[in-house]
Write a protein that holds these residues in place. Structure first.
Motif, mmCIF file in Angstrom:
data_model
loop_
_atom_site.group_PDB
_atom_site.id
_atom_site.type_symbol
_atom_site.label_atom_id
_atom_site.label_comp_id
_atom_site.label_asym_id
_atom_site.label_seq_id
_atom_site.Cartn_x
_atom_site.Cartn_y
_atom_site.Cartn_z
ATOM 1 N N GLN A 58 42.999 35.377 30.656
ATOM 2 C CA GLN A 58 42.310 34.248 32.024
ATOM 3 C C GLN A 58 42.516 34.977 33.355
ATOM 4 O O GLN A 58 42.301 35.110 34.775
ATOM 5 C CB GLN A 58 42.085 33.188 31.743
ATOM 6 C CG GLN A 58 41.177 32.061 30.163
ATOM 7 C CD GLN A 58 41.012 31.089 30.132
ATOM 8 O OE1 GLN A 58 42.416 30.092 30.067
ATOM 9 N NE2 GLN A 58 40.743 30.074 30.844
ATOM 10 N N LEU A 59 44.563 34.322 33.424
ATOM 11 C CA LEU A 59 44.731 34.970 34.635
ATOM 12 C C LEU A 59 44.662 36.665 35.247
ATOM 13 O O LEU A 59 44.215 36.816 36.166
ATOM 14 C CB LEU A 59 46.199 35.099 34.620
ATOM 15 C CG LEU A 59 46.400 33.678 34.095
ATOM 16 C CD1 LEU A 59 48.479 33.499 33.997
ATOM 17 C CD2 LEU A 59 46.460 32.770 35.250
ATOM 18 N N SER A 60 44.385 37.432 34.043
ATOM 19 C CA SER A 60 43.868 38.581 34.579
ATOM 20 C C SER A 60 42.190 39.176 34.653
ATOM 21 O O SER A 60 41.971 39.378 35.811
ATOM 22 C CB SER A 60 43.826 39.414 33.589
ATOM 23 O OG SER A 60 45.961 40.044 33.031
ATOM 24 N N ASP A 61 42.077 38.067 34.158
ATOM 25 C CA ASP A 61 39.973 38.034 34.923
ATOM 26 C C ASP A 61 40.070 37.008 36.129
ATOM 27 O O ASP A 61 39.467 37.783 37.111
ATOM 28 C CB ASP A 61 39.541 36.625 33.847
ATOM 29 C CG ASP A 61 38.204 36.132 33.984
ATOM 30 O OD1 ASP A 61 37.696 37.802 34.649
ATOM 31 O OD2 ASP A 61 37.576 35.772 34.551
ATOM 32 N N LEU A 62 41.199 36.594 36.731
ATOM 33 C CA LEU A 62 41.497 35.677 37.956
ATOM 34 C C LEU A 62 41.775 36.887 38.851
ATOM 35 O O LEU A 62 41.294 36.949 39.823
ATOM 36 C CB LEU A 62 42.258 34.724 37.720
ATOM 37 C CG LEU A 62 41.939 33.223 38.838
ATOM 38 C CD1 LEU A 62 40.697 33.244 39.556
ATOM 39 C CD2 LEU A 62 43.393 32.537 38.665
ATOM 40 N N SER A 63 42.632 37.144 38.815
ATOM 41 C CA SER A 63 42.987 38.919 38.959
ATOM 42 C C SER A 63 42.119 39.380 39.727
ATOM 43 O O SER A 63 41.639 39.807 40.878
ATOM 44 C CB SER A 63 44.191 38.720 38.598
ATOM 45 O OG SER A 63 44.777 39.719 40.046
ATOM 46 N N ALA A 64 40.948 40.110 38.748
ATOM 47 C CA ALA A 64 40.072 41.011 39.001
ATOM 48 C C ALA A 64 39.200 40.111 40.127
ATOM 49 O O ALA A 64 38.222 40.650 40.874
ATOM 50 C CB ALA A 64 39.346 41.139 37.656
ATOM 51 N N ARG A 65 39.178 38.701 39.730
ATOM 52 C CA ARG A 65 37.935 38.663 40.668
ATOM 53 C C ARG A 65 38.056 38.549 42.115
ATOM 54 O O ARG A 65 37.566 38.183 42.902
ATOM 55 C CB ARG A 65 37.879 37.002 40.649
ATOM 56 C CG ARG A 65 36.758 36.905 39.031
ATOM 57 C CD ARG A 65 36.387 35.619 38.408
ATOM 58 N NE ARG A 65 36.735 35.095 37.158
ATOM 59 C CZ ARG A 65 34.664 35.543 36.724
ATOM 60 N NH1 ARG A 65 34.276 34.806 37.710
ATOM 61 N NH2 ARG A 65 34.169 34.613 35.878
#
Length: 144
Positions: free
Chosen positions: A8-15
């Motif tokens: 989720q944190l990786s996805d947040l960073s990508a967003r």
């Protein structure tokens, strides 16, 4: 840390990167391209909000509360977290600690999803502002 939270944190960073990139590109776009990018941002924000809604319904039952109630829940969770951190945990059983970890991981996951939805909404709002500014400048140039 739970693998799901890391994802989720990786996805947040990508967003965040995606939002920054979209804003930089949007500064040079106009008309249909900007409108299409704005629609993509709106759809992404709607999808992120729907994901949160689905998670809330699946984990906590049906939620028909307004944002004030959600804010109160977040405040209560923060107060509970502070109380748990300051409490004497030496006498807690392993199963209690495991349950607390599960709850904390769910809370963290929800907070990350909430942040993702906010980023998508912010991206949409910035693209909307860029589009509005471009239209205002075009209207000003047409008057002169």
């Amino acid at each position: 840390m739970d693998e799901r939270l890391s994802e989720q944190l990786s996805d947040l960073s990508a967003r965040v990167r995606s939002a920054k990139d979209a804003i930089e590109i949007a500064k040079t776009e106009a008309g249909e391209k900007l409108a299409a990018r704005k629609e993509e941002a709106r759809a992404a924000a709607a999808a992120a909000i729907e994901k949160i809604s689905t998670e809330i319904k699946s984990m906590r039952g049906t939620v028909d509360k307004n944002w004030n109630v959600i804010r109160a829940k977040i405040d209560a969770d923060i107060d509970a977290l502070i109380a748990r951190v300051t409490a004497d945990e030496h006498d807690l059983e392993v199963t209690h600690l495991a349950n607390r970890a599960d709850e904390s991981e769910w809370d963290a996951g929800f907070a990350i999803d909430y942040a993702a939805a906010a980023i998508e909404q912010a991206k949409f709002a910035v693209l909307d502002a860029i589009e509005a500014r471009l239209k205002a400048e075009d209207a000003q140039h047409a008057r002169t």
